[in-house]
Enzyme design. Structure first.
Site, PDB file in Angstrom:
ATOM      1  N   ASP A 188       9.794  11.353 -16.745  1.00 18.95           N
ATOM      2  CA  ASP A 188       9.998  10.600 -17.826  1.00 18.95           C
ATOM      3  C   ASP A 188       9.185   9.095 -17.740  1.00 18.95           C
ATOM      4  O   ASP A 188       9.779   8.051 -18.269  1.00 18.95           O
ATOM      5  CB  ASP A 188      11.460   9.937 -17.496  1.00 18.95           C
ATOM      6  CG  ASP A 188      12.496  11.299 -17.297  1.00 18.95           C
ATOM      7  OD1 ASP A 188      12.177  12.114 -17.887  1.00 18.95           O
ATOM      8  OD2 ASP A 188      13.405  10.794 -16.334  1.00 18.95           O
ATOM      9  N   GLU A 234      16.706  15.307 -26.654  1.00 17.99           N
ATOM     10  CA  GLU A 234      16.630  13.982 -25.887  1.00 17.99           C
ATOM     11  C   GLU A 234      15.317  13.463 -25.971  1.00 17.99           C
ATOM     12  O   GLU A 234      14.294  14.289 -26.636  1.00 17.99           O
ATOM     13  CB  GLU A 234      17.307  14.264 -24.163  1.00 17.99           C
ATOM     14  CG  GLU A 234      16.030  15.318 -23.616  1.00 17.99           C
ATOM     15  CD  GLU A 234      16.675  15.695 -22.187  1.00 17.99           C
ATOM     16  OE1 GLU A 234      17.763  15.112 -21.861  1.00 17.99           O
ATOM     17  OE2 GLU A 234      16.034  16.231 -21.352  1.00 17.99           O
TER      18      GLU A 234
HETATM   19  O1  FUB Z   1      15.313  12.117 -15.644  1.00 16.36           O
HETATM   20  C1  FUB Z   1      16.662  12.602 -16.121  1.00 16.36           C
HETATM   21  C2  FUB Z   1      16.582  13.082 -17.423  1.00 16.36           C
HETATM   22  O2  FUB Z   1      15.927  14.247 -17.618  1.00 16.36           O
HETATM   23  C3  FUB Z   1      16.029  12.200 -18.605  1.00 16.36           C
HETATM   24  O3  FUB Z   1      16.849  11.317 -18.805  1.00 16.36           O
HETATM   25  C4  FUB Z   1      15.809  13.443 -19.585  1.00 16.36           C
HETATM   26  O4  FUB Z   1      15.258  12.777 -20.647  1.00 16.36           O
HETATM   27  C5  FUB Z   1      15.274  14.479 -18.853  1.00 16.36           C
HETATM   28  O5  FUB Z   1      13.966  14.115 -18.613  1.00 16.36           O
END
Ligand code: FUB
Length: 343
Positions: free
Chosen positions: A32, A244
């Site tokens: 991320d 997301e």
């Molecule tokens: O790294 C945890 C979660 O997985 C992140 O917050 C999301 O965007 C996904 O990458």
């Protein structure tokens, strides 16, 4: 207590020819990546993946991260440097577990690290920690940001000096448990609370930040993503709907919202003439990578554009990821050339 490394450690000696699309960090698992240029230098704020033996589920319990490191590079071809641990879950009074994807912003010589975490009720909220340098140390505010919820904060500094936070993620990110900023839990399954397939998909949430960067200056609003006909992208449109990892950059006066489509694993993008949208879907920035999640940032460095992203090259496990970077191109018409991740 905050266990901040005093010395910087060179992790790899990259060269222009070998670092693109290769793991940037090899002694930790990282994911991320939110990249920024502060004072002419590149800073990367990633998640710090760890093996904690929590079983995998559709709500992402196996993403059980406990702290953050910050990395820097003098230029895209320079060695990457680990500034050490800058914030841990024990340093955050309200947070109990799962430090997911962070971001950072600079304003008037102060640095703000924004991060999601679950509170004692296992509800994701977004917090902020403040430091005097891009690599911290960062001191967490005693409470989460009032009115915050869900995950994946991305703070965009507009060209007029305003700052906006985009946030939200469905399934394990809990966005489907909210309507108009109100908690309305419809059940424990990842899809409980989502609109039906023929209804508009949930969008990311935007809020302008307060002058002191510690609060929302307004009631958060949902960002609409439309198709080329001006109709909302529907919840059943899994290849294009928001899941997301929202990120915003501006190119030639146009706002570009890029995001992960989650269970279809694309980084898609949509454009608008306003930070609030509505945004119009345009296409794919990054095709699926190895591993379930796809999460990125887009940043301009000395007139060239880069995407930072992750995959699972080093571990082969979806919750033990490694960050990478490669070049990104805007075409003459403003569209982004789709990137096929090098494996
Ligand atoms: O790294 C945890 C979660 O997985 C992140 O917050 C999301 O965007 C996904 O990458």
């Amino acid at each position: 207590s905050t266990d901040t490394a005093a010395t910087e450690v060179e992790v790899i000696d990259s060269t222009a020819s070998k670092y693109l699309s290769q793991p940037l960090i090899t002694d930790h698992y990282t994911a991320d990546p939110s990249a920024h240029v502060f004072d002419g230098k590149i800073y990367i704020y990633p998640s710090h993946d760890v093996e904690s033996d929590v079983p995998e589920d559709d709500l992402g319990a196996h993403f059980n991260m406990m702290d953050y490191h910050v990395y820097s590079m003098d230029s895209p071809t320079s060695p990457i440097v680990d500034a050490g641990k800058v914030l841990g879950v024990d340093d955050i009074p309200w947070a109990k577990r799962q430090l997911w994807a962070p971001d950072a912003a600079e304003k008037d010589g102060k640095y703000y690290l924004y991060f999601p975490a679950k509170d004692e009720n296992d509800i994701f909220k977004i917090g902020v920690a403040v430091g005097d340098s891009p690599t911290g140390p960062f001191t967490a505010q005693p409470e989460a940001i009032k009115g915050s919820y869900s995950i994946d904060p991305a703070v965009y500094e507009d060209t007029d000096g305003s700052y906006y936070m985009y946030f939200g993620g469905i399934w394990g990110g809990q966005l489907q448990k909210y309507r108009a900023n109100k908690f309305d839990d419809k059940g424990p399954a990842p899809t409980d609370g989502l609109p039906s397939d023929d209804e508009p998909a949930l969008g990311p949430i935007i809020a302008k930040m307060s002058e002191d960067m510690l609060e929302f200056a307004e009631t958060p609003k949902e960002v609409m993503i439309l198709d080329q006909n001006g109709d909302p992208i529907l919840n059943g449109d899994n290849e294009r709907r928001f899941f997301e990892a929202a990120w915003v950059h501006k190119y030639k006066g146009t706002y570009y919202l890029s995001y992960s489509t989650g269970d279809t694993h694309f980084i898609a993008y949509a454009t608008s003439d306003s930070p609030y949208g509505p945004f119009t879907y345009q296409g794919v920035v990054l095709n699926p990578v190895d591993g379930w999640t796809n999460h990125h940032s887009i940043v301009e460095v000395d007139g060239e554009w880069y995407i930072f992203y992750h995959d699972t090259q080093l571990s082969g496990k979806t919750h033990l990821r490694n960050i990478k970077m490669t070049k990104l191109s805007h075409q003459a018409d403003g569209s982004i050339e789709t990137i096929d991740p090098v494996k």
